[in-house]
Design an enzyme around this catalytic site. Sequence first.
Site, PDB file in Angstrom:
ATOM      1  N   CYS A  59       0.956  -1.259   0.003  1.00  0.00           N
ATOM      2  CA  CYS A  59       0.282   0.632   0.218  1.00  0.00           C
ATOM      3  C   CYS A  59       0.967   1.148   0.017  1.00  0.00           C
ATOM      4  O   CYS A  59       1.942   2.184  -0.627  1.00  0.00           O
ATOM      5  CB  CYS A  59      -0.991   0.260   0.949  1.00  0.00           C
ATOM      6  SG  CYS A  59      -2.622   0.906   1.131  1.00  0.00           S
TER       7      CYS A  59
ATOM      8  N   HIS B 130      -3.384  -5.263   0.017  1.00  0.00           N
ATOM      9  CA  HIS B 130      -2.979  -6.014   1.156  1.00  0.00           C
ATOM     10  C   HIS B 130      -2.623  -7.339   1.606  1.00  0.00           C
ATOM     11  O   HIS B 130      -4.353  -8.447   1.809  1.00  0.00           O
ATOM     12  CB  HIS B 130      -3.883  -5.230   2.806  1.00  0.00           C
ATOM     13  CG  HIS B 130      -3.522  -3.831   2.816  1.00  0.00           C
ATOM     14  ND1 HIS B 130      -3.022  -3.511   4.032  1.00  0.00           N
ATOM     15  CD2 HIS B 130      -4.475  -3.318   2.412  1.00  0.00           C
ATOM     16  CE1 HIS B 130      -2.800  -2.085   3.806  1.00  0.00           C
ATOM     17  NE2 HIS B 130      -4.046  -2.013   2.656  1.00  0.00           N
TER      18      HIS B 130
ATOM     19  N   GLU C  92      -2.080  -8.883   3.541  1.00  0.00           N
ATOM     20  CA  GLU C  92      -2.003 -10.125   5.012  1.00  0.00           C
ATOM     21  C   GLU C  92      -3.830 -10.224   5.596  1.00  0.00           C
ATOM     22  O   GLU C  92      -3.576 -10.747   7.077  1.00  0.00           O
ATOM     23  CB  GLU C  92      -0.889  -9.189   6.800  1.00  0.00           C
ATOM     24  CG  GLU C  92      -1.801  -8.003   6.603  1.00  0.00           C
ATOM     25  CD  GLU C  92      -1.538  -6.626   5.632  1.00  0.00           C
ATOM     26  OE1 GLU C  92      -2.342  -5.270   5.600  1.00  0.00           O
ATOM     27  OE2 GLU C  92      -0.893  -6.909   4.046  1.00  0.00           O
TER      28      GLU C  92
END
Length: 654
Positions: A65, A151, A153
């Site tokens: 990001c 993202h 994660e």
Amino acid sequence: VIDRRIRDLHVETELLPLDTTATSLVEKGYRAIVISGGPNSVYSTGALNYDPDIFNIGLPVLGICYGMQLLNFHFGGSVMKNTVREDGQFAIHVDADSALFSGLSKQQNVLLTHGDSVDQVAKVFKVIATSGDTVAAIANEDKKLYGVQFHPEVDLTERGSDIFRNFLFKIAKCPGNFTMDNRQQQCIEYVKQKVRDKKALVLVSGGVDSAVCAALLNKACARRDRVIAVHIDNGFMRKDESENVERSLRKIGLELDILRSAHHFYTSHTSYPIVIDGIPVRHITDPLVNVYSPEEKRHIIGDTFMRVANDYIKNLDINPQDIILAQGTLRPDLIESASREVSSAADTIKTHHNDTGLVRQLRLQSSIVEPLQDFHKDEVRALGIELGLPPSLVNRHPFPGPGLAIRVICAEERYVTNDFAETCSLLQYIVDYARAQQRPHAHLNHISGCLTLSEQEFLLTFSAEHRISATLLPIKTVGVQGDGRSYSYVAGLSSDEAPVWEGLFRLAKLIPRICHNVNRIVYINGPAVLHPIHDITPTTLSNIALSTLREADAVVTSILDEHDCMDKISQVPVVLVPIHFDRSSAAKLPSTRRSIVIRPFISSDFMTGIAAIPGKHIPEEVAFKMFRSIEKISGISRVLYDMTSKPPGTTEWE
């Protein structure tokens, strides 16, 4: 969450500030760098400092990001502010020949959250993923530099672990031999070092976190009388909650003192620093019972917990210097509060009651022990089982420390800004998209510009087949958009037809991307809402509001338990909102009733997640049974079902 996802792959991690020097990274033998996301812009005056040499020391870099934008900006590319935010799950197209996406199919579902995006790609990079016209990933395979706009994660990026696995093992050649087997012992050693010969006061809320914290202290301290476990009933507990807490902890050998402090909390106030016109001042709140602001509620409750605990210590006739406070603060609590314990540059999503100004002062004085501050919720559950806590306690749904106080949306007047009427109009064009094609309007161009062709086709088909009414509610709730906090409107969908859940949930996913000042979508049970909401029922933390919510919460819990649904969802906040439906403006009826929101939520990490879909995650009849039962409670106007993912809506409404 990045830290936790990498640890899951048995790679050791450390959290460091972005301005860590390249020399330090080389000296300490790091194998790779991950630069995380955030709400900042690379062009802002508050842009984060960094050592440019970190890109020249041969270490593989993954920018996520903001990290991707920084990479691109550093090497001569440019970043632009998007006219359309991308917040939510999107399908992107990836270059499967890139080492980062090795073994993945060409289309991937990922979480995109940012208002800035790469405009001109730096010459040293090639584009390896796109979302429409948006650059979703870049790479310099030779230098092993990678950036992703999404993202990896979070759960909403479905192959995120595989992307990390490619980066860590195929690109960075990290050894996967780091294990967490000794974390319990590390926690115990940490507790012993912090507590030493003092007594530890544990504030036990009844939730998983504080129970595991208490169990750790119980095991770490050689003598049981050195652990003082206290449950403070702040008046915002669920039905019979305090009694259940006491029973549960006595089963593991912990004697618990219960302090009945409801009146103390209702009448308490506090102060905290704010900045007005660039000048730091100290804001003094009203008593809690008269407060409307969710931030003020959290500050008052957190500080009052500390004061009640201090008064309790005084009554024990123990020197305060011989007491250390223990609490079950988790890593997400600190991240969302933008605590300096984990980040000096994070955006505050919400102030946690266990990370207020008073608590931060105690940390500076080394007067607090927080053995779980490096843990996430699922890791705490695993640790609780290791410590011998009963599964019935360990697997309980999370319940916020401030309790029902943050599940009553308090307001004195309706929340309406200059864009309210325009947003109402735009919502009508969205739900009536097919029929609106006959009357061209700028809204149609805006809607089309925010959606892919397949999404436009869905909207055309769904709006042609189903009559949906959209109602903008004049209240605000907290959300997380673009890695930062947002306070935005709630949009309600209703219909005279039976709900088509899959279609409604897909529509709920699209609306915040089109209406950027809406961060939450609810289904309004009952017939189509005919009348707009022009006012609200003034609401504070009164006994009537709290007892109504407490009863509705008990109904929901009972029905979900009865149908064995509690283990299918991660949490189910029940919220009281000051909305009285079904009043025409012509009748001039005052707003006297309130409505209840049910939010069954599914998540593995509580940083992201999805709303449970009736008929898919829980039986549809269970949802209808909850609606019918709550509607029987005195003073209830309608029952709403929250369909919002996180992001853009947080788990809680405040």
